[in-house]
Design a protein around this motif. Sequence first.
Motif, short mmCIF file in Angstrom:
data_model
loop_
_atom_site.label_atom_id
_atom_site.label_comp_id
_atom_site.label_asym_id
_atom_site.label_seq_id
_atom_site.Cartn_x
_atom_site.Cartn_y
_atom_site.Cartn_z
N UNK A 168 74.64 -23.20 -77.65
CA UNK A 168 76.00 -22.68 -77.65
C UNK A 168 76.85 -23.29 -78.76
N UNK A 169 76.49 -24.50 -79.20
CA UNK A 169 77.23 -25.14 -80.30
C UNK A 169 76.29 -26.03 -81.08
N UNK A 170 76.23 -25.82 -82.39
CA UNK A 170 75.35 -26.60 -83.26
C UNK A 170 76.05 -27.87 -83.75
N UNK A 171 75.18 -28.83 -84.12
CA UNK A 171 75.64 -30.12 -84.66
C UNK A 171 76.78 -30.69 -83.82
N UNK A 172 76.49 -30.80 -82.54
CA UNK A 172 77.37 -31.41 -81.54
C UNK A 172 78.61 -30.56 -81.31
N UNK A 173 79.52 -30.55 -82.25
CA UNK A 173 80.76 -29.77 -82.09
C UNK A 173 81.20 -29.16 -83.42
N UNK A 174 80.20 -28.81 -84.22
CA UNK A 174 80.48 -28.29 -85.57
C UNK A 174 80.73 -26.79 -85.56
N UNK A 175 79.81 -26.02 -84.98
CA UNK A 175 79.96 -24.57 -85.02
C UNK A 175 79.52 -23.93 -83.70
N UNK A 176 80.46 -23.26 -83.05
CA UNK A 176 80.19 -22.59 -81.79
C UNK A 176 79.61 -21.20 -82.05
N UNK A 177 78.71 -20.77 -81.19
CA UNK A 177 78.18 -19.42 -81.27
C UNK A 177 79.12 -18.42 -80.63
N UNK A 178 79.06 -17.16 -81.05
CA UNK A 178 79.96 -16.15 -80.52
C UNK A 178 79.67 -15.74 -79.07
N UNK A 179 78.47 -16.02 -78.58
CA UNK A 179 78.09 -15.54 -77.25
C UNK A 179 79.01 -16.06 -76.15
N UNK A 180 79.40 -17.32 -76.20
CA UNK A 180 80.21 -17.91 -75.14
C UNK A 180 81.66 -18.18 -75.57
N UNK A 181 82.04 -17.65 -76.71
CA UNK A 181 83.36 -17.92 -77.26
C UNK A 181 84.47 -17.33 -76.37
N UNK A 182 85.58 -18.02 -76.29
CA UNK A 182 86.75 -17.53 -75.56
C UNK A 182 87.42 -16.43 -76.36
N UNK A 183 87.65 -15.29 -75.71
CA UNK A 183 88.38 -14.21 -76.36
C UNK A 183 89.49 -13.73 -75.44
N UNK A 184 90.13 -12.64 -75.80
CA UNK A 184 91.30 -12.20 -75.04
C UNK A 184 90.95 -11.65 -73.67
N UNK A 185 89.66 -11.42 -73.39
CA UNK A 185 89.23 -10.96 -72.07
C UNK A 185 88.86 -12.11 -71.14
N UNK A 186 88.85 -13.33 -71.66
CA UNK A 186 88.42 -14.49 -70.86
C UNK A 186 89.37 -14.75 -69.70
N UNK A 187 88.81 -14.94 -68.50
CA UNK A 187 89.62 -15.28 -67.32
C UNK A 187 89.24 -16.64 -66.74
N UNK A 188 88.00 -17.09 -66.97
CA UNK A 188 87.55 -18.40 -66.50
C UNK A 188 86.93 -19.13 -67.69
N UNK A 189 87.32 -20.38 -67.86
CA UNK A 189 86.87 -21.10 -69.06
C UNK A 189 86.59 -22.57 -68.76
N UNK A 190 85.74 -23.13 -69.60
CA UNK A 190 85.46 -24.56 -69.58
C UNK A 190 85.90 -25.15 -70.91
N UNK A 191 86.63 -26.25 -70.84
CA UNK A 191 87.07 -26.94 -72.04
C UNK A 191 86.46 -28.34 -72.05
#
Length: 230
Positions: A168-191
């Motif tokens: 879901x994210x490469x190089x620890x916290x360098x680049x997130x993949x689009x599959x789990x990305x938060x977008x305007x339809x997101x209702x439940x999220x993990x930070x």
Amino acid sequence: MTLTLTVSDEVHALVPGFTHLAIEARDLVNGPSDATSSALLDDAVRRLADRLGGRTPDQDPHVAAWRAAYSAFGAKPSRTRNSAEALARRALTEAGLPRINRLVDAYNAVSVAHLIPVGGEDLGRIQGGMRLVRATGEEPFVTVAGGEETVERPEPGEVVWCDEAGVTCRRWNWRQGPRTRIDEDTTDALFLLESLAPMTRDELLAAGAELADSLRKVSPGARITVRDPA
């Protein structure tokens, strides 16, 4: 159901001072950036400038610790910067911080103000639990290149966040993949807020409390749970 988060022994051995804080937020209402989320970003940039006092972000002790952690697993920190440093450098340019959407603006603001990597994942798109591991090099990382979906593989030994479907994210916290990305339809999220020494536990908790408060500002009515691994 609460998402399971685990950090492998290999990662702890590589960087013993690593810790994290997780915030689960449910019943969110996201949408385009607005005056509230923009104000959070503007305030974060002011606080960053005060904190740095004319120094560059890489001269901050916490950012320097992340650079050392990246070097430990073979990444070049000047080329692939951790998310906090990358955002901070952008914040100090004439272009400033991007406006993405209300939820992303909220966690980007906390990242910049506290110089701490913060990531956001759509809980509905995560498959199984999430694990921070050293990659074998076989794990799939689905991303987009040139407008087309493509699959990359991490370097063997690279530190990655992954779920049952892949990275879901490469190089620890360098680049997130689009599959789990938060977008305007997101209702439940993990930070996820990630810290290294010399950042103290109290400083990590303060950043988490600020993010929880910001989420309530941009999405009133959200149900928020702070999960302290300590």
